[in-house]
Motif scaffolding. Structure first.
Motif, PDB file in Angstrom:
ATOM      1  N   GLY A  77      54.690 -12.465  99.531  1.00 28.61           N
ATOM      2  CA  GLY A  77      55.462 -13.358  98.672  1.00 28.61           C
ATOM      3  C   GLY A  77      56.399 -12.606  97.763  1.00 28.61           C
ATOM      4  N   ALA A  78      55.829 -11.978  96.764  1.00 32.70           N
ATOM      5  CA  ALA A  78      56.651 -11.336  95.740  1.00 32.70           C
ATOM      6  C   ALA A  78      57.467 -10.169  96.299  1.00 32.70           C
ATOM      7  CB  ALA A  78      55.778 -10.875  94.581  1.00 32.70           C
ATOM      8  N   MET A  79      56.813  -9.199  96.918  1.00 39.08           N
ATOM      9  CA  MET A  79      57.559  -8.030  97.397  1.00 39.08           C
ATOM     10  C   MET A  79      58.412  -8.345  98.623  1.00 39.08           C
ATOM     11  SD  MET A  79      57.405  -5.670  95.296  1.00 39.08           S
ATOM     12  CE  MET A  79      58.273  -4.432  96.215  1.00 39.08           C
ATOM     13  N   GLY A  80      57.885  -9.156  99.538  1.00 42.14           N
ATOM     14  CA  GLY A  80      58.664  -9.510 100.726  1.00 42.14           C
ATOM     15  C   GLY A  80      59.916 -10.281 100.363  1.00 42.14           C
ATOM     16  N   LEU A  81      59.760 -11.289  99.536  1.00 42.98           N
ATOM     17  CA  LEU A  81      60.901 -12.085  99.081  1.00 42.98           C
ATOM     18  C   LEU A  81      61.877 -11.216  98.289  1.00 42.98           C
ATOM     19  CD1 LEU A  81      62.233 -14.861  98.837  1.00 42.98           C
ATOM     20  CD2 LEU A  81      60.869 -15.236  96.786  1.00 42.98           C
ATOM     21  N   PHE A  82      61.344 -10.394  97.390  1.00 44.86           N
ATOM     22  CA  PHE A  82      62.191  -9.509  96.595  1.00 44.86           C
ATOM     23  C   PHE A  82      63.036  -8.603  97.497  1.00 44.86           C
ATOM     24  CE2 PHE A  82      62.706  -5.159  95.079  1.00 44.86           C
ATOM     25  CZ  PHE A  82      63.582  -5.368  94.022  1.00 44.86           C
ATOM     26  N   GLN A  83      62.397  -7.948  98.472  1.00 51.03           N
ATOM     27  CA  GLN A  83      63.112  -7.004  99.330  1.00 51.03           C
ATOM     28  C   GLN A  83      64.253  -7.678 100.092  1.00 51.03           C
ATOM     29  OE1 GLN A  83      62.934  -3.665  99.620  1.00 51.03           O
ATOM     30  NE2 GLN A  83      61.454  -3.703  97.956  1.00 51.03           N
ATOM     31  N   ILE A  84      63.977  -8.846 100.648  1.00 58.08           N
ATOM     32  CA  ILE A  84      65.018  -9.541 101.420  1.00 58.08           C
ATOM     33  C   ILE A  84      66.177  -9.949 100.522  1.00 58.08           C
ATOM     34  CG2 ILE A  84      65.520 -11.637 102.730  1.00 58.08           C
ATOM     35  CD1 ILE A  84      62.657 -11.320 103.915  1.00 58.08           C
ATOM     36  N   VAL A  85      65.855 -10.577  99.386  1.00 57.64           N
ATOM     37  CA  VAL A  85      66.910 -11.037  98.484  1.00 57.64           C
ATOM     38  C   VAL A  85      67.692  -9.849  97.928  1.00 57.64           C
ATOM     39  CG1 VAL A  85      67.365 -12.270  96.326  1.00 57.64           C
ATOM     40  CG2 VAL A  85      65.702 -13.173  97.932  1.00 57.64           C
ATOM     41  N   PHE A  86      66.983  -8.786  97.538  1.00 58.31           N
ATOM     42  CA  PHE A  86      67.643  -7.601  96.988  1.00 58.31           C
ATOM     43  C   PHE A  86      68.549  -6.930  98.022  1.00 58.31           C
ATOM     44  CE2 PHE A  86      67.244  -2.877  96.473  1.00 58.31           C
ATOM     45  CZ  PHE A  86      68.187  -2.743  95.485  1.00 58.31           C
ATOM     46  N   LEU A  87      68.048  -6.704  99.231  1.00 62.61           N
ATOM     47  CA  LEU A  87      68.829  -5.971 100.228  1.00 62.61           C
ATOM     48  C   LEU A  87      70.006  -6.787 100.757  1.00 62.61           C
ATOM     49  CD1 LEU A  87      65.923  -4.161 102.076  1.00 62.61           C
ATOM     50  CD2 LEU A  87      67.537  -3.182 100.438  1.00 62.61           C
ATOM     51  N   VAL A  88      69.819  -8.089 100.945  1.00 57.30           N
ATOM     52  CA  VAL A  88      70.959  -8.922 101.364  1.00 57.30           C
ATOM     53  C   VAL A  88      71.980  -8.989 100.225  1.00 57.30           C
ATOM     54  CG1 VAL A  88      71.682 -11.246 102.039  1.00 57.30           C
ATOM     55  CG2 VAL A  88      69.638 -10.238 103.065  1.00 57.30           C
ATOM     56  N   GLY A  89      71.492  -9.106  98.993  1.00 59.33           N
ATOM     57  CA  GLY A  89      72.395  -9.087  97.842  1.00 59.33           C
ATOM     58  C   GLY A  89      73.169  -7.779  97.750  1.00 59.33           C
ATOM     59  N   MET A  90      72.472  -6.666  97.969  1.00 59.39           N
ATOM     60  CA  MET A  90      73.121  -5.348  97.923  1.00 59.39           C
ATOM     61  C   MET A  90      74.208  -5.240  98.988  1.00 59.39           C
ATOM     62  SD  MET A  90      73.324  -2.296  96.593  1.00 59.39           S
ATOM     63  CE  MET A  90      71.895  -1.523  95.893  1.00 59.39           C
ATOM     64  N   SER A  98      74.726  -4.297  91.464  1.00 60.69           N
ATOM     65  CA  SER A  98      73.325  -4.460  91.805  1.00 60.69           C
ATOM     66  C   SER A  98      72.427  -3.800  90.759  1.00 60.69           C
ATOM     67  CB  SER A  98      73.054  -3.867  93.186  1.00 60.69           C
ATOM     68  OG  SER A  98      71.718  -4.064  93.541  1.00 60.69           O
ATOM     69  N   ALA A  99      72.769  -2.596  90.350  1.00 59.47           N
ATOM     70  CA  ALA A  99      71.965  -1.903  89.337  1.00 59.47           C
ATOM     71  C   ALA A  99      71.947  -2.675  88.026  1.00 59.47           C
ATOM     72  CB  ALA A  99      72.508  -0.488  89.111  1.00 59.47           C
ATOM     73  N   SER A 105      65.762  -7.663  84.856  1.00 54.15           N
ATOM     74  CA  SER A 105      64.430  -8.248  85.054  1.00 54.15           C
ATOM     75  C   SER A 105      63.582  -8.283  83.778  1.00 54.15           C
ATOM     76  CB  SER A 105      63.690  -7.563  86.202  1.00 54.15           C
ATOM     77  OG  SER A 105      63.533  -6.198  85.966  1.00 54.15           O
ATOM     78  N   PRO A 106      63.615  -7.270  82.906  1.00 55.10           N
ATOM     79  CA  PRO A 106      62.843  -7.410  81.664  1.00 55.10           C
ATOM     80  C   PRO A 106      63.369  -8.527  80.757  1.00 55.10           C
ATOM     81  CG  PRO A 106      63.407  -5.109  82.032  1.00 55.10           C
ATOM     82  CD  PRO A 106      64.170  -5.920  83.030  1.00 55.10           C
ATOM     83  N   LEU A 107      64.670  -8.790  80.820  1.00 53.70           N
ATOM     84  CA  LEU A 107      65.240  -9.855  80.000  1.00 53.70           C
ATOM     85  C   LEU A 107      64.764 -11.234  80.461  1.00 53.70           C
ATOM     86  CD1 LEU A 107      68.924  -8.553  79.743  1.00 53.70           C
ATOM     87  CD2 LEU A 107      67.087  -8.305  78.064  1.00 53.70           C
ATOM     88  N   TRP A 108      64.483 -11.360  81.758  1.00 53.35           N
ATOM     89  CA  TRP A 108      64.016 -12.645  82.296  1.00 53.35           C
ATOM     90  C   TRP A 108      62.584 -12.950  81.873  1.00 53.35           C
ATOM     91  CZ3 TRP A 108      67.446 -15.921  83.828  1.00 53.35           C
ATOM     92  CH2 TRP A 108      68.645 -15.470  84.388  1.00 53.35           C
ATOM     93  N   ALA A 160      66.818 -11.478  92.872  1.00 56.93           N
ATOM     94  CA  ALA A 160      65.842 -10.400  93.045  1.00 56.93           C
ATOM     95  C   ALA A 160      65.249  -9.983  91.698  1.00 56.93           C
ATOM     96  CB  ALA A 160      66.497  -9.205  93.731  1.00 56.93           C
ATOM     97  N   ALA A 161      66.085  -9.955  90.675  1.00 54.05           N
ATOM     98  CA  ALA A 161      65.586  -9.613  89.330  1.00 54.05           C
ATOM     99  C   ALA A 161      64.561 -10.634  88.868  1.00 54.05           C
ATOM    100  CB  ALA A 161      66.742  -9.524  88.337  1.00 54.05           C
TER     101      ALA A 161
END
Length: 163
Positions: A77-90, A98-99, A105-108, A160-161
């Motif tokens: 869930g968390a890591m799988g979803l994060f990786q897909i959203v982050f890498l497609v976003g990148m 992206s950076a 993420s800490p602000l959220w 992703a954040a």
């Protein structure tokens, strides 16, 4: 050596170097392999590094059966979803954008804890989060010309954040 160690924590410094260098490296990898291909390569390398590290330390990879459901939720869930959203976003934005967006993420944490856990934030925390988000907006600037083409990737990286 003790004085140097007091000023620089080697492990923390190495983590900052790796984290900072990862965005241009990931951008190149995503552009070369595609987002999902790079995710697979990244996963294989991470697993190999983990197994080598555990073997070197003499630790087991054994996981208690009671921990399997939480591990599955975190992993898929968390890591799988994060990786897909982050890498497609990148793939659809710049390493710089992206950076900046991923490091919000800490602000959220403030609005999420307010909405989900009903924790009422202090005024100083609200002001700090607003200043942080304003800083990101100031760094990105107005979308003009080529910057508009990164909007989809920017939004995915913000997602992703949140993950």
């Amino acid at each position: 050596m003790a004085t140097w160690r007091r000023w620089v924590d080697g492990e923390a410094f190495l983590a900052v170097l790796i984290w900072g260098a990862s965005f241009p490296i990931v951008k190149h990898g995503v552009d070369s392999f595609g987002p999902l291909g790079f995710a697979v390569v990244r996963l294989i390398v991470a697993i190999a590094c983990l197994l080598l590290w555990l073997r070197w330390r003499g630790e087991s990879l054994r996981i208690e059966r009671a921990d399997w459901p939480r591990l599955a939720v975190a992993g898929f869930g968390a890591m799988g979803l994060f990786q897909i959203v982050f890498l497609v976003g990148m793939h659809h934005t710049t390493a710089t954008h992206s950076a900046l967006f991923l490091n919000t993420s800490p602000l959220w944490a403030l609005p999420i804890s307010w909405l989900v856990e009903r924790q009422r934030p202090r005024l100083g925390a609200i002001i700090g989060a607003v200043i942080g988000f304003a800083g990101v907006v100031a760094m990105i600037g107005r979308p003009e010309g080529g910057a508009r083409s990164t909007l989809w990737g920017d939004l995915l990286t913000l997602g992703a954040a949140l993950c």
